[in-house]
Design an enzyme around this catalytic site. Structure first.
Site, PDB file in Angstrom:
ATOM      1  N   ASP A  21      50.301  49.852  16.713  1.00 24.78           N
ATOM      2  CA  ASP A  21      50.072  49.546  18.226  1.00 24.78           C
ATOM      3  C   ASP A  21      48.311  49.851  18.434  1.00 24.78           C
ATOM      4  OD1 ASP A  21      50.182  49.355  20.830  1.00 24.78           O
ATOM      5  OD2 ASP A  21      50.913  50.901  21.235  1.00 24.78           O
ATOM      6  N   ASN A  23      46.888  49.118  21.614  1.00 26.71           N
ATOM      7  CA  ASN A  23      46.577  49.489  23.033  1.00 26.71           C
ATOM      8  C   ASN A  23      47.441  50.345  23.698  1.00 26.71           C
ATOM      9  OD1 ASN A  23      49.000  47.875  23.220  1.00 26.71           O
ATOM     10  ND2 ASN A  23      48.115  46.218  24.522  1.00 26.71           N
ATOM     11  N   ASP A  25      50.494  50.696  24.463  1.00 21.73           N
ATOM     12  CA  ASP A  25      52.020  50.146  25.204  1.00 21.73           C
ATOM     13  C   ASP A  25      53.250  50.427  24.133  1.00 21.73           C
ATOM     14  OD1 ASP A  25      51.775  48.161  23.171  1.00 21.73           O
ATOM     15  OD2 ASP A  25      51.985  46.565  24.567  1.00 21.73           O
ATOM     16  N   ASP A  29      50.832  45.307  17.415  1.00 22.87           N
ATOM     17  CA  ASP A  29      50.426  44.143  17.886  1.00 22.87           C
ATOM     18  C   ASP A  29      49.348  43.533  16.861  1.00 22.87           C
ATOM     19  OD1 ASP A  29      48.068  45.775  18.281  1.00 22.87           O
ATOM     20  OD2 ASP A  29      48.823  46.315  20.134  1.00 22.87           O
ATOM     21  N   ASP A  98      56.244  32.944   9.834  1.00 21.17           N
ATOM     22  CA  ASP A  98      57.748  32.892   9.772  1.00 21.17           C
ATOM     23  C   ASP A  98      58.038  31.651  10.445  1.00 21.17           C
ATOM     24  OD1 ASP A  98      60.599  33.780   9.801  1.00 21.17           O
ATOM     25  OD2 ASP A  98      59.728  35.532   9.564  1.00 21.17           O
ATOM     26  N   ASP A 199      63.313  31.171   8.261  1.00 19.36           N
ATOM     27  CA  ASP A 199      64.353  31.678   8.769  1.00 19.36           C
ATOM     28  C   ASP A 199      65.456  30.878   8.529  1.00 19.36           C
ATOM     29  OD1 ASP A 199      65.079  34.233  10.163  1.00 19.36           O
ATOM     30  OD2 ASP A 199      65.853  32.816  11.716  1.00 19.36           O
ATOM     31  N   GLU A 250      64.657  31.603   3.527  1.00 19.66           N
ATOM     32  CA  GLU A 250      65.731  32.606   3.714  1.00 19.66           C
ATOM     33  C   GLU A 250      67.213  31.874   3.437  1.00 19.66           C
ATOM     34  OE1 GLU A 250      67.277  36.168   6.453  1.00 19.66           O
ATOM     35  OE2 GLU A 250      66.973  34.339   7.278  1.00 19.66           O
ATOM     36  N   ASP A 324      65.579  43.366   7.995  1.00 16.54           N
ATOM     37  CA  ASP A 324      66.871  43.138   7.973  1.00 16.54           C
ATOM     38  C   ASP A 324      67.890  44.439   7.354  1.00 16.54           C
ATOM     39  OD1 ASP A 324      66.485  41.102   9.963  1.00 16.54           O
ATOM     40  OD2 ASP A 324      66.889  39.735   8.379  1.00 16.54           O
TER      41      ASP A 324
HETATM   42  C1  NOJ Z   1      67.340  36.035   9.815  1.00 16.71           C
HETATM   43  C2  NOJ Z   1      66.189  37.079  10.299  1.00 16.71           C
HETATM   44  O1  NOJ Z   1      65.543  37.621   9.005  1.00 16.71           O
HETATM   45  C3  NOJ Z   1      66.935  37.978  11.365  1.00 16.71           C
HETATM   46  O2  NOJ Z   1      65.977  38.918  11.479  1.00 16.71           O
HETATM   47  C4  NOJ Z   1      67.284  37.271  12.581  1.00 16.71           C
HETATM   48  O3  NOJ Z   1      67.877  37.974  13.282  1.00 16.71           O
HETATM   49  C5  NOJ Z   1      68.247  35.979  12.002  1.00 16.71           C
HETATM   50  N1  NOJ Z   1      67.614  35.276  10.838  1.00 16.71           N
HETATM   51  C6  NOJ Z   1      68.216  35.017  13.285  1.00 16.71           C
HETATM   52  O4  NOJ Z   1      66.991  34.569  13.434  1.00 16.71           O
END
Ligand code: NOJ
Length: 553
Positions: A21, A23, A25, A29, A98, A199, A250, A324
């Site tokens: 971070d 700034n 908050d 960032d 991403d 994703d 992914e 995740d």
């Molecule tokens: C996979 C992502 O890695 C995860 O963090 C996300 O919650 C789900 N896809 C939905 O976008």
């Protein structure tokens, strides 16, 4: 096997919210990332995978995007992003964005239009269906618990959301939508970004019959669906080809046969995929939400299957961690007594394999899982929804569920990076959006930069070994000592060289014999996590707790 820069690279994942971070908050960032580029350069990585920085109401921390061409307010501005890209490139670090296009936020312009009426221009950008006798159109259960369909009064219909109800799924059957996605991707590429991590990209093609799934499981009808390869080839043709990018999809539930199709050189789809078999190990009755155990032989079988499966066609990604997953040293190592040894051993085991390694922020200093006593200290929507579903609705005990959260919850990976031992681990001068892990006093970047024996310096060395030895990138893989429940050992072969990797996954001293054909060869020790690797007895090998060694033969 063709040589490519992305096969020879090491990728570092940044989850911006928790990185740095600038700034005060309490939220990481883009300026914070710029401040730390020299740190990443020092580590030696080649590519940053940047988790979403787009405009978002943050129902799922940026994986719910409301504007693909703007930056999340908390993270900064498009100017900040441009500066990041420029500074990174000056340091020869590439940026992989991403790409979240299975769904948008329900606050995206397209969805706000789409829900207005059945004949709205954007209606068909999403998946709308009539209910069945006041029930959702089918029994699919969302990844974040509960029905995957949300009723919408305006038109008396339901929309599909495989994740939260604020993440409506896009309808890839619609050609206009696909073209909008491609032009948005081009827009980012024209800015100079170097690739995409996509994703849940194998979710985008759905079986148009939308049949019920067994126990509500949609995977058969919405993963690797009927038109998935067609869509990816179209995307490749329209956007990716001839640009020399890095792309990784992914892909929960992907098989080796599918992965070959996604990543085969002649297929013109993606460079590599993230598979989940090794991270799903130990799932049980409550999915991932329970204290797991695993057998080393199971882990070896899975990883070896992928190593060998994509040996001739396709390419592997190598990862233990991401935003995740729980922290690997807590999951597969020992985050207490043998914290340092096991973190280094796990890194060795992965980084000496064939594929492109991914390091998730904080992994390089051995960050661990966290245990917050109160559920309120957790912020992740997956945790909150699963708790409601399993404890409140279905009556599972609170304590059991908390054990599951401690073991596998996503916030384990999302506590702020521990930069030093000052307040809030030097992450912010404000109140962090998610509490820092109290162990920052002894696990932090500053102390590890000063200690030549640190986990950080060990990762640095592993990256250099990969850079200096083509065998690490291009050698083939051969598992040895298959049946051992303590030792994970494999050999890599390339031209006239061999690389021998031996990892002790247990907290015991282990004696074992190497196979005959490698016993008697001269060995140069490239790296180990212990000192005094006194000359190996060629007959009997002895490894200390979590010890690992890599020899060039
Ligand atoms: C996979 C992502 O890695 C995860 O963090 C996300 O919650 C789900 N896809 C939905 O976008």
């Amino acid at each position: 096997m063709k040589k490519n820069w992305w096969k020879e690279s090491v990728v570092y994942q940044i989850y911006p919210r928790s990185f740095k971070d600038s700034n005060g908050d309490g939220i990481g960032d883009i300026r914070g990332i710029i401040e730390k580029l020299d740190y990443l350069k020092e580590l030696g990585i080649d590519v940053i995978w940047l988790s979403p920085v787009y405009k978002s109401p943050n129902d799922d921390n940026g994986y719910d995007i409301s504007d693909y061409k703007d930056i999340m307010t908390e993270f900064g501005t498009m100017n900040d992003f441009n500066d990041l890209l420029k500074s990174a490139h000056e340091k020869e670090i590439k940026i992989m964005m991403d790409l979240v296009v299975n769904h948008t936020s329900d606050e995206h312009q397209w969805f706000m239009e789409s829900r207005k009426s059945e004949n709205n221009k954007y209606r068909d950008y999403y998946i709308w269906k009539k209910g069945k006798d006041n029930e959702p159109p089918n029994n699919w259960v969302s990844c974040f618990s509960g029905s995957a369909w949300q009723y919408d009064e305006t038109t008396d219909m339901y929309y599909l959301h495989l994740f939260s109800k604020k993440q409506p799924d896009l309808n890839w059957e619609n050609e206009d939508l696909r073209n909008e996605v491609y032009s948005m991707m081009q827009w980012w590429l024209d800015k100079g970004i170097d690739g995409f991590r996509m994703d849940v990209i194998n979710f985008i093609s759905k079986d148009q019959e939308f049949p019920d799934g067994e126990n509500g499981d949609f995977s058969k009808y919405s993963m690797n669906g009927p038109r998935i390869h067609e869509f990816l080839q179209e995307m490749n043709k329209n956007v990716l080809k001839d640009r020399n990018l890095i792309t990784v999809g992914e892909m929960p539930g992907v098989s080796i046969e599918e992965a070959k199709l996604y990543t085969g050189e002649e297929r013109n789809e993606l460079n590599m995929v993230f598979q989940f078999e090794h991270t799903d190990i130990g799932n049980g009755e409550y999915g991932k939400w329970h204290k797991h155990s695993f057998k080393l032989t199971d882990l070896k079988t899975i990883l070896s299957k992928w190593q060998n499966g994509l040996d001739k066609e396709g390419w592997n990604s190598l990862y233990w961690n991401n935003h995740d997953q729980p922290r690997v040293v807590s999951r597969f190592g020992d985050d207490k007594k043998y914290w340092k040894e096991s973190a280094k051993m796990l890194a060795t085991c992965l980084h000496m394999m064939r594929g492109t390694p991914y390091i998730y922020q904080g992994e390089e200093i051995g960050m661990t899982n966290v245990k917050f006593e109160s559920l309120d200290d957790y912020k992740d929507i997956e945790i909150k929804n699963a708790y409601n579903d399993l404890v409140i609705e279905k009556g599972r005990s609170h304590n059991e569920m908390m054990e599951g959260i401690y073991d596998r919850g996503r916030d384990n990976a999302r506590t702020p990076i521990q930069w030093d031992n000052t307040d809030n681990a030097g992450f912010t001068t404000g109140k962090p959006w998610l509490k820092v892990n109290p162990n920052y006093k002894h696990i932090n970047v500053k102390s590890q930069l000063e200690d030549k024996d640190s986990i950080f310096n060990y990762y640095k060395k592993l990256i250099q070994i990969r850079k200096n030895n083509k065998i690490v990138v291009y050698g083939n893989y051969e598992l040895i000592l298959e049946d051992s429940e303590e030792i994970y050992s494999y050999v890599r072969n390339f031209e006239k060289e061999k690389l021998l990797v031996i990892c002790n996954f247990s907290q015991n001293n282990i004696n074992f014999k190497l196979p005959k054909d490698i016993q008697s060869k001269y060995k140069e020790l490239l790296i180990s996590n212990y000192d005094n690797c006194s000359e190996v007895s060629l007959e009997n090998f002895n490894l200390r707790p979590y010890e690992c060694r890599v020899y060039l033969i």
